[in-house]
Design an enzyme around this catalytic site. Structure first.
Site, PDB file in Angstrom:
ATOM      1  N   ASN A 152       1.280  -2.643  11.179  1.00  0.00           N
ATOM      2  CA  ASN A 152       2.264  -3.913  11.149  1.00  0.00           C
ATOM      3  C   ASN A 152       1.742  -5.032   9.681  1.00  0.00           C
ATOM      4  OD1 ASN A 152       3.784  -4.124  12.850  1.00  0.00           O
ATOM      5  ND2 ASN A 152       2.540  -4.241  14.475  1.00  0.00           N
ATOM      6  N   ARG A 153       1.072  -4.373   9.204  1.00  0.00           N
ATOM      7  CA  ARG A 153      -0.158  -4.961   7.773  1.00  0.00           C
ATOM      8  C   ARG A 153      -1.500  -5.839   8.417  1.00  0.00           C
ATOM      9  NH1 ARG A 153       2.091  -1.680   5.975  1.00  0.00           N
ATOM     10  NH2 ARG A 153       2.859  -1.571   3.861  1.00  0.00           N
ATOM     11  N   LEU A 154      -1.291  -6.215   9.658  1.00  0.00           N
ATOM     12  CA  LEU A 154      -2.650  -7.277  10.256  1.00  0.00           C
ATOM     13  C   LEU A 154      -3.532  -6.177  10.222  1.00  0.00           C
ATOM     14  CD1 LEU A 154      -1.888  -9.177  11.234  1.00  0.00           C
ATOM     15  CD2 LEU A 154      -2.324  -8.950  13.676  1.00  0.00           C
ATOM     16  N   HIS A 155      -4.064  -6.216   8.914  1.00  0.00           N
ATOM     17  CA  HIS A 155      -5.392  -5.316   8.328  1.00  0.00           C
ATOM     18  C   HIS A 155      -6.609  -6.136   8.549  1.00  0.00           C
ATOM     19  CE1 HIS A 155      -2.569  -2.846   5.973  1.00  0.00           C
ATOM     20  NE2 HIS A 155      -2.258  -3.725   5.253  1.00  0.00           N
ATOM     21  N   VAL A 206       5.372   2.658   4.264  1.00  0.00           N
ATOM     22  CA  VAL A 206       4.465   3.354   5.626  1.00  0.00           C
ATOM     23  C   VAL A 206       3.611   2.702   6.401  1.00  0.00           C
ATOM     24  CG1 VAL A 206       2.400   5.024   5.644  1.00  0.00           C
ATOM     25  CG2 VAL A 206       4.122   5.192   3.781  1.00  0.00           C
TER      26      VAL A 206
END
Length: 241
Positions: free
Chosen positions: A212-215, A22
Protein backbone atom coordinates in the site's frame (compact mmCIF):
# COMPACT_ATOMS: atom_id res chain seq x y z
CA UNK A 1 0.87 11.02 -41.41
CA UNK A 2 2.07 11.95 -37.96
CA UNK A 3 2.05 9.14 -35.42
CA UNK A 4 -0.36 9.93 -32.58
CA UNK A 5 1.20 10.19 -29.13
CA UNK A 6 0.75 7.24 -26.73
CA UNK A 7 -2.48 7.46 -24.78
CA UNK A 8 -2.68 7.41 -20.98
CA UNK A 9 -3.69 4.12 -19.44
CA UNK A 10 -7.33 3.73 -18.53
CA UNK A 11 -6.72 3.50 -14.80
CA UNK A 12 -4.07 6.20 -14.52
CA UNK A 13 -4.56 9.49 -16.36
CA UNK A 14 -1.21 10.48 -17.81
CA UNK A 15 0.26 7.05 -16.95
CA UNK A 16 2.10 4.57 -19.14
CA UNK A 17 0.01 2.16 -21.18
CA UNK A 18 0.57 -1.46 -20.25
CA UNK A 19 2.37 -0.73 -16.98
CA UNK A 20 0.65 -2.51 -14.10
CA UNK A 21 0.75 -1.66 -10.42
CA UNK A 22 2.86 -3.83 -8.15
CA UNK A 23 2.22 -3.96 -4.43
CA UNK A 24 5.55 -4.30 -2.67
CA UNK A 25 5.73 -7.26 -0.33
CA UNK A 26 9.02 -6.53 1.39
CA UNK A 27 9.84 -7.21 5.01
CA UNK A 28 10.11 -3.52 5.79
CA UNK A 29 12.48 -1.98 8.32
CA UNK A 30 11.41 -1.16 11.88
CA UNK A 31 13.52 0.71 14.38
CA UNK A 32 14.17 -2.34 16.55
CA UNK A 33 15.81 -4.11 13.60
CA UNK A 34 18.07 -1.23 12.50
CA UNK A 35 21.80 -1.65 13.16
CA UNK A 36 23.41 0.97 15.44
CA UNK A 37 25.47 2.55 12.66
CA UNK A 38 24.83 3.24 8.98
CA UNK A 39 27.81 1.11 8.00
CA UNK A 40 26.57 -1.98 9.79
CA UNK A 41 23.09 -1.59 8.31
CA UNK A 42 24.43 -0.99 4.80
CA UNK A 43 26.89 -3.85 5.11
CA UNK A 44 24.05 -6.19 6.07
CA UNK A 45 21.97 -5.19 3.08
CA UNK A 46 24.84 -5.23 0.58
CA UNK A 47 25.92 -8.69 1.73
CA UNK A 48 22.32 -9.93 1.52
CA UNK A 49 21.99 -8.59 -2.04
CA UNK A 50 25.26 -10.21 -3.14
CA UNK A 51 24.16 -13.51 -1.59
CA UNK A 52 20.75 -13.26 -3.28
CA UNK A 53 22.42 -12.64 -6.65
CA UNK A 54 24.11 -16.02 -6.32
CA UNK A 55 20.84 -17.79 -5.59
CA UNK A 56 18.26 -16.15 -7.86
CA UNK A 57 17.98 -14.51 -11.27
CA UNK A 58 16.21 -11.28 -10.34
CA UNK A 59 19.12 -9.57 -8.54
CA UNK A 60 21.53 -8.76 -11.39
CA UNK A 61 24.64 -6.69 -10.63
CA UNK A 62 23.94 -6.27 -6.89
CA UNK A 63 26.72 -3.69 -6.56
CA UNK A 64 25.47 -1.46 -9.40
CA UNK A 65 25.30 2.06 -7.96
CA UNK A 66 23.79 5.17 -9.53
CA UNK A 67 26.07 8.19 -9.09
CA UNK A 68 24.84 11.77 -9.44
CA UNK A 69 27.14 14.77 -9.94
CA UNK A 70 26.58 18.39 -10.93
CA UNK A 71 28.06 19.85 -14.10
CA UNK A 72 29.48 23.41 -14.41
CA UNK A 73 26.05 24.79 -15.38
CA UNK A 74 24.49 23.40 -12.20
CA UNK A 75 22.68 20.63 -14.09
CA UNK A 76 22.53 17.24 -12.33
CA UNK A 77 24.02 14.28 -14.19
CA UNK A 78 23.49 10.64 -13.18
CA UNK A 79 24.92 7.35 -14.41
CA UNK A 80 25.27 3.79 -13.12
CA UNK A 81 28.66 2.29 -12.28
CA UNK A 82 29.79 -0.64 -10.14
CA UNK A 83 30.64 -0.13 -6.49
CA UNK A 84 34.19 -1.44 -6.16
CA UNK A 85 34.99 -0.29 -2.62
CA UNK A 86 32.86 -0.32 0.49
CA UNK A 87 34.06 -0.01 4.06
CA UNK A 88 33.62 2.31 7.04
CA UNK A 89 34.84 5.24 4.94
CA UNK A 90 32.01 4.93 2.41
CA UNK A 91 31.18 3.43 -0.99
CA UNK A 92 33.57 3.94 -3.88
CA UNK A 93 33.93 3.33 -7.60
CA UNK A 94 36.66 3.45 -10.24
CA UNK A 95 36.74 5.56 -13.38
CA UNK A 96 38.85 7.51 -15.81
CA UNK A 97 39.95 10.66 -13.98
CA UNK A 98 39.33 12.64 -17.18
CA UNK A 99 35.74 11.41 -17.51
CA UNK A 100 32.76 13.72 -17.19
CA UNK A 101 31.98 12.57 -13.65
CA UNK A 102 35.58 13.12 -12.57
CA UNK A 103 35.63 16.59 -14.08
CA UNK A 104 32.37 17.40 -12.32
CA UNK A 105 33.67 16.15 -8.98
CA UNK A 106 36.94 18.02 -9.39
CA UNK A 107 34.98 21.27 -9.67
CA UNK A 108 32.19 20.42 -7.22
CA UNK A 109 32.77 17.41 -4.95
CA UNK A 110 29.15 17.17 -3.76
CA UNK A 111 27.76 13.77 -4.76
CA UNK A 112 24.77 11.48 -4.31
CA UNK A 113 24.63 7.75 -4.98
CA UNK A 114 22.07 4.97 -4.67
CA UNK A 115 22.05 1.18 -4.54
CA UNK A 116 18.68 -0.23 -5.62
CA UNK A 117 17.45 -3.83 -5.48
CA UNK A 118 13.87 -3.79 -6.85
CA UNK A 119 13.20 -7.49 -6.34
CA UNK A 120 14.29 -7.24 -2.70
CA UNK A 121 12.24 -4.04 -2.17
CA UNK A 122 15.31 -2.29 -0.79
CA UNK A 123 17.44 0.72 -1.63
CA UNK A 124 20.21 2.74 0.04
CA UNK A 125 20.86 6.41 -0.70
CA UNK A 126 24.19 8.08 0.07
CA UNK A 127 24.79 11.84 0.06
CA UNK A 128 28.04 13.59 0.81
CA UNK A 129 31.38 14.67 -0.64
CA UNK A 130 33.59 12.78 -3.06
CA UNK A 131 37.25 12.14 -2.27
CA UNK A 132 39.85 10.44 -4.43
CA UNK A 133 40.64 6.86 -3.42
CA UNK A 134 44.23 6.36 -2.26
CA UNK A 135 46.57 5.28 -5.05
CA UNK A 136 47.64 2.04 -3.38
CA UNK A 137 44.00 0.93 -3.16
CA UNK A 138 43.44 1.85 -6.80
CA UNK A 139 46.50 -0.10 -7.92
CA UNK A 140 45.55 -3.16 -5.87
CA UNK A 141 42.09 -3.18 -7.38
CA UNK A 142 43.30 -2.54 -10.94
CA UNK A 143 45.74 -5.44 -10.76
CA UNK A 144 42.89 -7.75 -9.71
CA UNK A 145 40.82 -6.94 -12.80
CA UNK A 146 40.63 -9.33 -15.78
CA UNK A 147 43.14 -8.67 -18.55
CA UNK A 148 40.50 -7.28 -20.91
CA UNK A 149 39.17 -4.88 -18.30
CA UNK A 150 42.65 -3.54 -17.67
CA UNK A 151 43.13 -3.02 -21.41
CA UNK A 152 39.84 -1.14 -21.73
CA UNK A 153 41.06 1.43 -19.19
CA UNK A 154 43.79 2.32 -21.69
CA UNK A 155 41.66 1.97 -24.85
CA UNK A 156 38.80 4.25 -23.82
CA UNK A 157 39.11 8.01 -23.52
CA UNK A 158 36.01 7.92 -21.35
CA UNK A 159 33.24 10.45 -22.08
CA UNK A 160 35.04 11.81 -25.17
CA UNK A 161 33.30 11.55 -28.58
CA UNK A 162 34.16 8.66 -30.92
CA UNK A 163 33.69 8.73 -34.70
CA UNK A 164 32.24 5.22 -34.76
CA UNK A 165 32.65 1.72 -33.33
CA UNK A 166 35.62 1.12 -35.60
CA UNK A 167 37.58 3.78 -33.74
CA UNK A 168 37.07 1.94 -30.46
CA UNK A 169 38.11 -1.35 -32.03
CA UNK A 170 41.24 0.28 -33.47
CA UNK A 171 42.19 1.73 -30.09
CA UNK A 172 41.61 -1.68 -28.50
CA UNK A 173 43.92 -3.35 -31.02
CA UNK A 174 46.60 -0.76 -30.34
CA UNK A 175 46.64 -1.39 -26.59
CA UNK A 176 46.38 -5.14 -27.16
CA UNK A 177 49.65 -4.98 -29.09
CA UNK A 178 51.20 -2.54 -26.62
CA UNK A 179 50.44 -4.69 -23.58
CA UNK A 180 50.46 -8.37 -24.60
CA UNK A 181 49.04 -10.80 -22.08
CA UNK A 182 51.74 -12.55 -20.06
CA UNK A 183 49.53 -14.05 -17.37
CA UNK A 184 50.98 -11.72 -14.76
CA UNK A 185 49.13 -9.24 -12.57
CA UNK A 186 51.30 -6.39 -13.84
CA UNK A 187 51.30 -7.03 -17.59
CA UNK A 188 49.05 -3.98 -17.97
CA UNK A 189 50.22 -1.03 -15.85
CA UNK A 190 47.76 1.24 -14.06
CA UNK A 191 47.15 4.35 -16.19
CA UNK A 192 48.00 7.58 -14.42
CA UNK A 193 44.63 8.94 -15.61
CA UNK A 194 42.66 6.12 -13.97
CA UNK A 195 41.53 6.12 -10.35
CA UNK A 196 38.62 6.02 -7.97
CA UNK A 197 36.24 8.17 -5.96
CA UNK A 198 34.76 7.49 -2.52
CA UNK A 199 31.59 9.04 -1.09
CA UNK A 200 32.30 10.49 2.36
CA UNK A 201 28.73 10.51 3.59
CA UNK A 202 26.76 13.15 5.43
CA UNK A 203 23.53 11.20 5.10
CA UNK A 204 22.57 7.58 4.47
CA UNK A 205 18.95 6.57 3.91
CA UNK A 206 17.53 3.05 3.95
CA UNK A 207 14.32 2.46 1.99
CA UNK A 208 12.26 -0.72 2.41
CA UNK A 209 9.16 -1.27 0.29
CA UNK A 210 5.87 -2.11 1.97
CA UNK A 211 2.34 -2.88 0.85
CA UNK A 212 0.00 0.00 0.00
CA UNK A 213 3.01 2.29 -0.58
CA UNK A 214 3.45 2.77 3.17
CA UNK A 215 7.20 2.26 2.81
CA UNK A 216 9.83 2.49 5.52
CA UNK A 217 12.47 5.22 5.29
CA UNK A 218 15.15 5.25 7.98
CA UNK A 219 17.83 7.91 7.62
CA UNK A 220 21.13 8.48 9.42
CA UNK A 221 22.39 12.08 9.41
CA UNK A 222 25.86 13.09 10.44
CA UNK A 223 26.28 14.85 13.77
CA UNK A 224 29.99 14.17 14.39
CA UNK A 225 33.30 13.60 12.62
CA UNK A 226 33.40 9.79 12.84
CA UNK A 227 33.11 7.34 9.96
CA UNK A 228 30.08 5.28 8.97
CA UNK A 229 30.78 2.72 11.70
CA UNK A 230 30.92 5.29 14.51
CA UNK A 231 27.37 5.18 15.87
CA UNK A 232 28.01 8.25 18.01
CA UNK A 233 28.53 10.43 14.92
CA UNK A 234 25.03 9.90 13.55
CA UNK A 235 21.44 10.67 14.48
CA UNK A 236 18.69 8.37 13.25
CA UNK A 237 15.16 9.29 12.28
CA UNK A 238 12.22 8.00 10.29
CA UNK A 239 10.92 9.86 7.24
CA UNK A 240 7.37 9.53 6.02
CA UNK A 241 7.08 7.77 2.66
Amino acid sequence: MDTPPPQPSADRPGGLTGVSRVDYSGDGLVESDVAPSPYLQAREWVDAAVAAAGERDDVPEPTAISVATVDPTGTPDVRTVLMRFFDERGPGFVTNLRSAKSRHLGANPRIAAALTWPSLYRAIRFRGTAQLVERDEVEAYFNSRPYGSRLSAWASDQSSPAVDRAELERRWQEVLERFPETGGAHDVPVPDFWGGWRVVCDEVEFWAGRRNRLHDRIVFRRTGEGDLADAGSWERLRLQP
